[in-house]
Scaffold this active site. Structure first.
Site, short mmCIF file in Angstrom:
data_model
loop_
_atom_site.label_atom_id
_atom_site.label_comp_id
_atom_site.label_asym_id
_atom_site.label_seq_id
_atom_site.Cartn_x
_atom_site.Cartn_y
_atom_site.Cartn_z
N ASP A 1 29.81 22.28 22.26
CA ASP A 1 30.15 20.88 22.06
C ASP A 1 31.67 20.83 21.95
OD1 ASP A 1 29.91 18.09 21.24
OD2 ASP A 1 30.33 18.81 19.21
N ASP B 1 34.09 17.87 20.59
CA ASP B 1 34.65 17.27 19.39
C ASP B 1 33.91 17.73 18.14
OD1 ASP B 1 36.42 15.84 21.05
OD2 ASP B 1 34.91 14.30 21.38
#
Length: 165
Positions: A8, A10
């Protein structure tokens, strides 16, 4: 077929800045660059999987997502590391930009981004893992047949080492 570590973006690779779209606001999480290099050196692909609803909301154009990715790879090159791919979802069902205001199959927790990466890179899902800071990341991984590992802060390198050995 090869293994991959899906990240992922952020909150996992970089500090979560609300709707990050400016290179000058980008800041790596602790040991994130080293974690990516570790994945590279282990012979696995390092692939970013990220929702970017700011595009659909009209906060920034898609090219800003690509600029951040290019910046990440430019910075990683300084330590002999790289990302092998970027898969992002620019959609949101309530988006302000009509083109992106759709209910897609790629917005996490749906598995479309991972499934596309698996197909395009000949990835073995059984030998792959996704590291993410949210429950939707883990659900997305599981839906795609990939093991999900929740990253809860601290050294990303330590988290990657624990996840892949």
């Amino acid at each position: 077929m090869q293994p991959a570590v899906f990240f992922d973006r952020d909150g996992t690779l970089n500090v979560d800045v609300h709707y990050l779209h400016k290179v000058e606001d980008f800041q790596w999480m602790p040991d994130a660059r080293e974690a990516i290099k570790y994945v590279n050196d282990a012979g696995a692909l390092a692939i970013v999987i990220t929702n970017q609803s700011g595009v659909a909301r009209g906060y920034f154009p898609e090219r800003d997502v690509l600029r951040i990715y290019d910046h990440m790879n430019d910075d990683l090159a300084k330590i002999g590391a790289h990302l092998d791919g970027l898969y992002y979802c620019p959609h949101h069902p309530q988006g302000a930009v009509k083109k992106y205001a759709v209910d897609c199959d790629c917005r996490k927790p749906k598995p479309g981004l991972i499934l596309r990466a698996i197909e395009e890179h000949d990835i073995d899902p059984a030998r792959s893992v996704l590291l993410g800071d949210g429950d939707r990341d883990i659900e997305c991984a599981e839906r795609a047949g990939v093991r999900g590992v929740k990253y809860e802060g601290g050294s990303l390198l330590a988290a990657v080492k624990q996840a892949i050995g």
